[in-house]
Motif scaffolding. Structure first.
Motif, mmCIF file in Angstrom:
data_model
loop_
_atom_site.group_PDB
_atom_site.id
_atom_site.type_symbol
_atom_site.label_atom_id
_atom_site.label_comp_id
_atom_site.label_asym_id
_atom_site.label_seq_id
_atom_site.Cartn_x
_atom_site.Cartn_y
_atom_site.Cartn_z
ATOM 1 N N ARG A 1 0.804 -1.216 0.000
ATOM 2 C CA ARG A 1 0.000 0.000 0.000
ATOM 3 C C ARG A 1 0.845 1.277 0.000
ATOM 4 N NH1 ARG A 1 -2.462 -4.119 2.084
ATOM 5 N NH2 ARG A 1 -4.707 -4.347 1.957
ATOM 6 N N GLY A 2 2.177 1.119 -0.107
ATOM 7 C CA GLY A 2 3.066 2.269 -0.134
ATOM 8 C C GLY A 2 3.372 2.855 1.230
ATOM 9 N N TRP A 3 3.226 2.071 2.270
ATOM 10 C CA TRP A 3 3.479 2.545 3.628
ATOM 11 C C TRP A 3 4.741 1.909 4.216
ATOM 12 C CZ3 TRP A 3 0.114 5.582 6.877
ATOM 13 C CH2 TRP A 3 -0.963 6.117 6.188
ATOM 14 N N SER A 4 5.709 1.598 3.375
ATOM 15 C CA SER A 4 6.946 0.981 3.832
ATOM 16 C C SER A 4 7.838 2.029 4.492
ATOM 17 C CB SER A 4 7.668 0.340 2.650
ATOM 18 O OG SER A 4 8.907 -0.181 3.062
ATOM 19 N N PHE A 5 8.564 1.605 5.503
ATOM 20 C CA PHE A 5 9.437 2.533 6.219
ATOM 21 C C PHE A 5 10.613 2.970 5.355
ATOM 22 C CE2 PHE A 5 12.701 3.562 9.461
ATOM 23 C CZ PHE A 5 12.024 4.590 10.083
ATOM 24 N N SER A 6 11.068 2.125 4.453
ATOM 25 C CA SER A 6 12.206 2.474 3.607
ATOM 26 C C SER A 6 11.877 3.612 2.644
ATOM 27 C CB SER A 6 12.678 1.246 2.830
ATOM 28 O OG SER A 6 11.632 0.763 2.005
ATOM 29 N N GLU A 7 10.612 3.756 2.278
ATOM 30 C CA GLU A 7 10.206 4.836 1.381
ATOM 31 C C GLU A 7 10.198 6.193 2.073
ATOM 32 O OE1 GLU A 7 6.444 3.933 -0.323
ATOM 33 O OE2 GLU A 7 7.096 1.971 -1.053
ATOM 34 N N PHE A 8 10.049 6.211 3.390
ATOM 35 C CA PHE A 8 9.905 7.467 4.115
ATOM 36 C C PHE A 8 11.060 7.730 5.068
ATOM 37 C CE2 PHE A 8 5.697 6.672 2.614
ATOM 38 C CZ PHE A 8 5.278 7.926 2.241
ATOM 39 N N SER A 9 12.202 7.118 4.837
ATOM 40 C CA SER A 9 13.333 7.368 5.727
ATOM 41 C C SER A 9 14.071 8.645 5.348
ATOM 42 C CB SER A 9 14.297 6.174 5.704
ATOM 43 O OG SER A 9 14.762 5.972 4.378
ATOM 44 N N GLY A 10 13.762 9.232 4.216
ATOM 45 C CA GLY A 10 14.424 10.459 3.778
ATOM 46 C C GLY A 10 13.734 11.700 4.292
ATOM 47 N N GLY A 11 13.569 12.685 3.418
ATOM 48 C CA GLY A 11 12.982 13.954 3.797
ATOM 49 C C GLY A 11 11.481 13.929 3.932
ATOM 50 N N LYS A 12 10.839 12.864 3.490
ATOM 51 C CA LYS A 12 9.381 12.781 3.571
ATOM 52 C C LYS A 12 8.888 12.409 4.965
ATOM 53 C CE LYS A 12 8.701 11.338 -1.209
ATOM 54 N NZ LYS A 12 8.139 10.304 -2.068
ATOM 55 N N ALA A 13 9.804 12.200 5.891
ATOM 56 C CA ALA A 13 9.410 11.775 7.235
ATOM 57 C C ALA A 13 8.684 12.876 7.990
ATOM 58 C CB ALA A 13 10.636 11.318 8.019
ATOM 59 N N LYS A 14 8.733 14.100 7.515
ATOM 60 C CA LYS A 14 8.057 15.206 8.190
ATOM 61 C C LYS A 14 6.579 15.289 7.837
ATOM 62 C CE LYS A 14 11.847 17.147 9.859
ATOM 63 N NZ LYS A 14 12.225 16.985 11.201
ATOM 64 N N SER A 15 6.166 14.602 6.787
ATOM 65 C CA SER A 15 4.766 14.654 6.384
ATOM 66 C C SER A 15 3.907 13.846 7.355
ATOM 67 C CB SER A 15 4.596 14.111 4.967
ATOM 68 O OG SER A 15 4.866 12.727 4.939
ATOM 69 N N LEU A 16 2.595 14.011 7.247
ATOM 70 C CA LEU A 16 1.678 13.284 8.126
ATOM 71 C C LEU A 16 1.794 11.780 7.904
ATOM 72 C CD1 LEU A 16 -0.630 13.358 10.193
ATOM 73 C CD2 LEU A 16 -2.205 13.452 8.277
ATOM 74 N N LYS A 17 1.876 11.368 6.637
ATOM 75 C CA LYS A 17 2.004 9.946 6.328
ATOM 76 C C LYS A 17 3.317 9.391 6.889
ATOM 77 C CE LYS A 17 1.666 6.779 2.419
ATOM 78 N NZ LYS A 17 1.499 6.682 0.975
ATOM 79 N N GLY A 18 4.385 10.161 6.792
ATOM 80 C CA GLY A 18 5.668 9.729 7.343
ATOM 81 C C GLY A 18 5.633 9.608 8.851
ATOM 82 N N GLN A 19 4.927 10.508 9.509
ATOM 83 C CA GLN A 19 4.828 10.434 10.964
ATOM 84 C C GLN A 19 3.949 9.267 11.410
ATOM 85 O OE1 GLN A 19 3.754 14.212 12.606
ATOM 86 N NE2 GLN A 19 5.707 15.146 12.040
ATOM 87 N N ILE A 20 2.913 8.950 10.645
ATOM 88 C CA ILE A 20 2.085 7.786 10.971
ATOM 89 C C ILE A 20 2.891 6.505 10.801
ATOM 90 C CG2 ILE A 20 0.073 6.444 10.235
ATOM 91 C CD1 ILE A 20 -1.299 9.122 9.606
ATOM 92 N N ILE A 21 3.699 6.440 9.742
ATOM 93 C CA ILE A 21 4.555 5.270 9.539
ATOM 94 C C ILE A 21 5.557 5.154 10.680
ATOM 95 C CG2 ILE A 21 6.336 4.304 8.034
ATOM 96 C CD1 ILE A 21 4.742 5.415 5.676
ATOM 97 N N GLY A 22 6.105 6.277 11.125
ATOM 98 C CA GLY A 22 7.006 6.259 12.271
ATOM 99 C C GLY A 22 6.325 5.766 13.533
#
Length: 77
Positions: free
Chosen positions: A29-50
């Motif tokens: 579903r595109g919610w993998s942690f490897s996809e959001f380990s960069g600069g996208k971690a500040k977004s809402l989706k990145g924070q939910i994945i975190g």
């Protein structure tokens, strides 16, 4: 609604997040942690994945909290 019910709800939510499997559920579903380990971690989706990965990392304390809640429920009725 009492404090105990609110804490129990948060514990149930943490349990639900902790059992999500990355390979079966999150990655397709595109919610993998490897996809959001960069600069996208500040977004809402990145924070939910975190948050999901934090709850998966803290499984042992979740097991202890579940045990405490079960014992208290058994004792208090």
């Amino acid at each position: 609604m009492g404090l105990w019910t609110l804490l129990e709800g948060f514990l149930l939510l943490a349990n639900a997040l902790a059992i999500l499997n990355e390979d079966r559920f999150l990655a397709p579903r595109g919610w993998s942690f490897s996809e959001f380990s960069g600069g996208k971690a500040k977004s809402l989706k990145g924070q939910i994945i975190g948050l999901i990965y934090a709850t998966q990392y803290l499984r042992v304390p979740l097991i202890l909290l579940n045990s405490i809640f079960i014992v208290v429920k058994l004792v208090s009725g």
